[in-house]
Enzyme design. Structure first.
Site, PDB file in Angstrom:
ATOM      1  N   VAL A 183       0.829  -1.210   0.000  1.00 11.28           N
ATOM      2  CA  VAL A 183       0.000   0.000   0.000  1.00 11.28           C
ATOM      3  C   VAL A 183       0.866   1.264   0.000  1.00 11.28           C
ATOM      4  O   VAL A 183       0.702   2.151  -0.851  1.00 11.28           O
ATOM      5  CB  VAL A 183      -0.922   0.012   1.243  1.00 11.28           C
ATOM      6  N   ALA A 320      -5.338   2.550  10.610  1.00  9.62           N
ATOM      7  CA  ALA A 320      -5.797   3.529  11.596  1.00  9.62           C
ATOM      8  C   ALA A 320      -7.183   3.174  12.129  1.00  9.62           C
ATOM      9  O   ALA A 320      -7.435   3.247  13.336  1.00  9.62           O
ATOM     10  CB  ALA A 320      -5.819   4.912  10.950  1.00  9.62           C
ATOM     11  N   HIS A 444     -28.745   6.790 -10.117  1.00 12.27           N
ATOM     12  CA  HIS A 444     -28.100   6.818 -11.434  1.00 12.27           C
ATOM     13  C   HIS A 444     -27.826   8.260 -11.808  1.00 12.27           C
ATOM     14  O   HIS A 444     -28.694   9.106 -11.617  1.00 12.27           O
ATOM     15  CB  HIS A 444     -29.017   6.186 -12.477  1.00 12.27           C
TER      16      HIS A 444
HETATM   17  C1  LIG Z   1       2.767   6.593   4.833  1.00 13.82           C
HETATM   18  C2  LIG Z   1       1.656   5.914   5.592  1.00 13.82           C
HETATM   19  C3  LIG Z   1       0.366   5.999   5.131  1.00 13.82           C
HETATM   20  C4  LIG Z   1      -0.666   5.371   5.823  1.00 13.82           C
HETATM   21  N1  LIG Z   1      -1.923   5.499   5.335  1.00 13.82           N
HETATM   22  C5  LIG Z   1      -2.947   4.910   5.996  1.00 13.82           C
HETATM   23  C6  LIG Z   1      -4.277   5.069   5.546  1.00 13.82           C
HETATM   24  O1  LIG Z   1      -4.530   5.744   4.558  1.00 13.82           O
HETATM   25  N2  LIG Z   1      -5.256   4.459   6.253  1.00 13.82           N
HETATM   26  C7  LIG Z   1      -5.008   3.707   7.354  1.00 13.82           C
HETATM   27  O2  LIG Z   1      -5.936   3.158   7.943  1.00 13.82           O
HETATM   28  N3  LIG Z   1      -3.747   3.548   7.816  1.00 13.82           N
HETATM   29  C8  LIG Z   1      -2.724   4.143   7.164  1.00 13.82           C
HETATM   30  N4  LIG Z   1      -1.445   4.014   7.660  1.00 13.82           N
HETATM   31  C9  LIG Z   1      -1.238   3.204   8.867  1.00 13.82           C
HETATM   32  C10 LIG Z   1      -1.626   4.008  10.117  1.00 13.82           C
HETATM   33  O3  LIG Z   1      -0.864   5.178  10.161  1.00 13.82           O
HETATM   34  C11 LIG Z   1      -1.382   3.163  11.360  1.00 13.82           C
HETATM   35  O4  LIG Z   1      -2.046   1.926  11.238  1.00 13.82           O
HETATM   36  C12 LIG Z   1      -1.909   3.893  12.597  1.00 13.82           C
HETATM   37  O5  LIG Z   1      -1.276   5.130  12.757  1.00 13.82           O
HETATM   38  C13 LIG Z   1      -1.693   3.030  13.847  1.00 13.82           C
HETATM   39  O6  LIG Z   1      -2.185   3.717  14.936  1.00 13.82           O
HETATM   40  P1  LIG Z   1      -1.635   3.453  16.422  1.00 13.82           P
HETATM   41  O7  LIG Z   1      -2.471   4.318  17.289  1.00 13.82           O
HETATM   42  O8  LIG Z   1      -1.600   2.003  16.685  1.00 13.82           O
HETATM   43  O9  LIG Z   1      -0.120   3.943  16.403  1.00 13.82           O
HETATM   44  P2  LIG Z   1       0.639   5.219  15.853  1.00 13.82           P
HETATM   45  O10 LIG Z   1      -0.209   6.048  14.975  1.00 13.82           O
HETATM   46  O11 LIG Z   1       1.922   4.708  15.312  1.00 13.82           O
HETATM   47  O12 LIG Z   1       0.892   6.082  17.153  1.00 13.82           O
HETATM   48  C14 LIG Z   1       1.724   5.652  18.176  1.00 13.82           C
HETATM   49  C15 LIG Z   1       2.165   6.857  18.988  1.00 13.82           C
HETATM   50  O13 LIG Z   1       2.772   6.405  20.173  1.00 13.82           O
HETATM   51  C16 LIG Z   1       3.875   7.243  20.472  1.00 13.82           C
HETATM   52  N5  LIG Z   1       4.780   6.523  21.372  1.00 13.82           N
HETATM   53  C17 LIG Z   1       5.451   5.374  21.116  1.00 13.82           C
HETATM   54  N6  LIG Z   1       6.118   4.962  22.212  1.00 13.82           N
HETATM   55  C18 LIG Z   1       5.857   5.867  23.185  1.00 13.82           C
HETATM   56  C19 LIG Z   1       6.233   5.987  24.534  1.00 13.82           C
HETATM   57  N7  LIG Z   1       6.983   5.051  25.147  1.00 13.82           N
HETATM   58  N8  LIG Z   1       5.808   7.061  25.225  1.00 13.82           N
HETATM   59  C20 LIG Z   1       5.019   7.993  24.630  1.00 13.82           C
HETATM   60  N9  LIG Z   1       4.613   7.921  23.361  1.00 13.82           N
HETATM   61  C21 LIG Z   1       5.016   6.859  22.639  1.00 13.82           C
HETATM   62  C22 LIG Z   1       4.467   7.531  19.119  1.00 13.82           C
HETATM   63  O14 LIG Z   1       5.276   8.677  19.166  1.00 13.82           O
HETATM   64  C23 LIG Z   1       3.205   7.722  18.286  1.00 13.82           C
HETATM   65  O15 LIG Z   1       2.790   9.058  18.290  1.00 13.82           O
HETATM   66  C24 LIG Z   1      -0.394   4.639   6.998  1.00 13.82           C
HETATM   67  C25 LIG Z   1       0.920   4.571   7.487  1.00 13.82           C
HETATM   68  C26 LIG Z   1       1.933   5.194   6.803  1.00 13.82           C
HETATM   69  C27 LIG Z   1       3.321   5.128   7.338  1.00 13.82           C
END
Ligand SMILES: Cc1cc2nc3c(=O)[nH]c(=O)nc-3n(C[C@H](O)[C@H](O)[C@H](O)COP(=O)(O)OP(=O)(O)OC[C@H]3O[C@@H](n4cnc5c(N)ncnc54)[C@H](O)[C@@H]3O)c2cc1C
EC number: 1.8.1.4
Length: 466
Positions: A183, A320, A444
């Site tokens: 993707v 996400a 449509h």
């Molecule tokens: C280029 C790109 C495009 C994408 N496009 C899509 C899309 O269009 N649609 C979609 O559904 N998904 C997309 N994704 C995937 C999506 O970004 C992730 O699946 C999603 O962000 C995961 O969410 P999360 O809350 O699990 O973690 P994350 O969004 O990774 O957030 C984790 C957070 O935890 C923080 N953190 C980590 N460790 C610590 C700690 N010890 N103390 C404090 N803070 C900490 C980090 O700094 C970060 O801010 C894309 C990813 C990328 C890289």
């Protein structure tokens, strides 16, 4: 500071969990190590990539399609600085929005790295080294993921780059080599292909977007080649070297044949992402990761009774909206409710143009499981709406149970597929048959008529317009 719930990580999993926990009456805090909230998704993922995809689509439309619509303009030029600036402005308005939501819901934001002291105590270490200790009844780990590097070529962030750097380039690459046709590789590859870069994609497996239905990968490959991208499937990359002004990529065909040597100015390594738990101090509470992931049970609980984990850091699709659903699930469960996440019906989307969107089983999965199924498909080129907008690439494919006609999977490649797939999720959540959808009135002319027609084809092999 004593809380009911502390969430570590403010991505879509973490911030949504925090909001839902606060709505349910829990005194909630969120810990984020970066200065801005929103995690990967808002800062360096979903939102900035979509901002650049949209800009590059406007550019190619102006360059290649306006004249046919009867709009004559001088040849457009790319202003990459402005494109990246607009992307950054979009990111800022989104991350500011999350800060507003935290205030609105009275969620305390602690900026710094969160790490376990024990199962009820989190130490937050700020950039200046200042430590704050906060205590809680329950913890939700939502620390997300990071790009996976190649084992033999680390990201140097100059020529060998991850998606994060690809969202910040200061020039249009002359030749962008993309390793990994999933993707992220296809989305960012298509951004730069549209604005003038030569783009070559090298993929190890025999299909692009290999986790999706095979028909989607084939069609995406055809469209990407039309855009001018070179695609090498079934190639194993053996070396990547930054030689100063260039990057050299070597690959070998898996099934024998001539080795490949490519020279470009940037190499985007998009071979996947790995769960991120650095600095979290999991050892302090006796949690061990498995293949980098935090093991959780069906209720997203870790082996420690009051500690949950959600999103990219646990098993399942790295998306996400999957993280968001899990955030809501955990908060509601803590409040004694009985929430549910239907993992089969988490849609997957690729925001290339045309877009690709899927929900449910792929044809490959059905074949493998031995389930009897029937298929129906309908090409965009037979749609009046698609002809009106000159978006005739793509098709809808519907898979239904052979006996009951229940829809088992919907796979769309075509204009606006990303928004259309929600209708597929709705139909499948209500366990609709292909005939149910085929008999519903669809406005449509719309792209959704292709879904109705594909359902007609699946249920009774009688589409109207082909
Ligand atoms: C280029 C790109 C495009 C994408 N496009 C899509 C899309 O269009 N649609 C979609 O559904 N998904 C997309 N994704 C995937 C999506 O970004 C992730 O699946 C999603 O962000 C995961 O969410 P999360 O809350 O699990 O973690 P994350 O969004 O990774 O957030 C984790 C957070 O935890 C923080 N953190 C980590 N460790 C610590 C700690 N010890 N103390 C404090 N803070 C900490 C980090 O700094 C970060 O801010 C894309 C990813 C990328 C890289």
């Amino acid at each position: 500071m004593q809380y009911n719930v502390i969430v570590i990580g403010s991505g879509p999993g973490g911030y949504v969990a925090a909001i839902r926990a606060a709505q349910l009456g829990f005194k909630t805090a969120i810990v984020e190590k970066y200065d801005t909230l929103g995690g990967t998704c808002l800062n360096v993922g979903c939102i900035p990539s979509k901002a650049l995809l949209d800009s590059s689509e406007h550019f190619i439309n102006a360059k290649e399609h306006f004249a046919e619509h009867g709009i004559d303009i001088p040849a457009p030029k790319v202003n990459i600085g402005q494109m990246i600036k607009r992307k950054s402005d979009v990111v800022k308005s989104n991350v500011d929005g999350i800060a507003f939501l935290m205030k609105k819901n009275k969620i305390d934001v602690h900026t710094g790295v969160g790490s376990f002291v024990d199962k009820n105590t989190i130490k937050v270490t700020g950039k200046d080294g200042k430590e704050t200790t906060i205590t809680t009844d329950k913890v939700i780990i939502a620390t997300g993921s990071k790009p996976t590097p190649l084992p033999f070529a680390a990201f140097d962030k100059k020529r060998i780059i991850s998606s994060t750097e690809a969202l910040e380039l200061k020039e249009v690459p002359k030749h962008l080599i993309v390793i990994g046709g999933g993707v992220i590789g296809m989305e960012l590859g298509s951004v730069y292909a549209r604005i003038g870069a030569k783009v070559t994609v090298v993929e190890f497996l025999d299909s692009l977007i290999p986790t999706m239905d095979g028909t989607m990968g084939k069609e995406l490959s055809r469209v990407a080649k039309k855009l001018g991208m070179d695609i090498f499937l079934g190639h194993k990359v053996t070396a990547v070297e930054n030689t100063g002004n260039e990057v050299v990529v070597k690959a070998e065909p898996k099934n024998g044949g001539n080795a490949l040597e490519l020279k470009g100015d940037y190499c985007l390594v998009s071979i996947g992402r790995r769960p991120y738990t650095d600095g979290l101090g999991l050892d302090k509470i006796g949690i061990e990761t498995v293949k980098g992931q935090i093991p959780v049970d069906d209720h997203l609980k870790t082996k420690v009774d009051n500690v949950y984990a959600i999103g990219d850091v646990v098993r399942g699709a790295m998306l996400a909206h999957k993280a968001e659903e899990e955030g809501v699930y955990v908060a509601e469960q803590m409040a004694g409710q009985k929430p549910h996440v239907n993992y089969l019906l988490i849609p997957g989307v690729v925001y290339t143009w045309p877009e690709v969107a899927s929900v449910g089983y792929t044809e490959e999965q059905l074949k493998q499981s031995g389930r009897a199924y029937k298929t129906g498909s309908f090409p965009y080129k037979a749609l009046g709406r698609a002809r009106a907008s000159m978006d005739t690439d793509g098709l809808v494919k519907v898979l239904a149970d052979k006996q009951t006609d229940e829809i088992l999977g919907i796979h769309i490649i075509g204009a606006r597929a990303a928004d259309m797939i929600a209708a597929g999720v709705t139909a499948m959540e209500f366990r609709a048959s292909a005939e149910d959808v085929a008999r519903m009135s669809h406005a449509h002319p719309t792209y959704m008529e292709a879904v109705k027609e594909a359902c007609l084809a699946a249920t009774a092999n009688r589409p109207i317009h082909i």
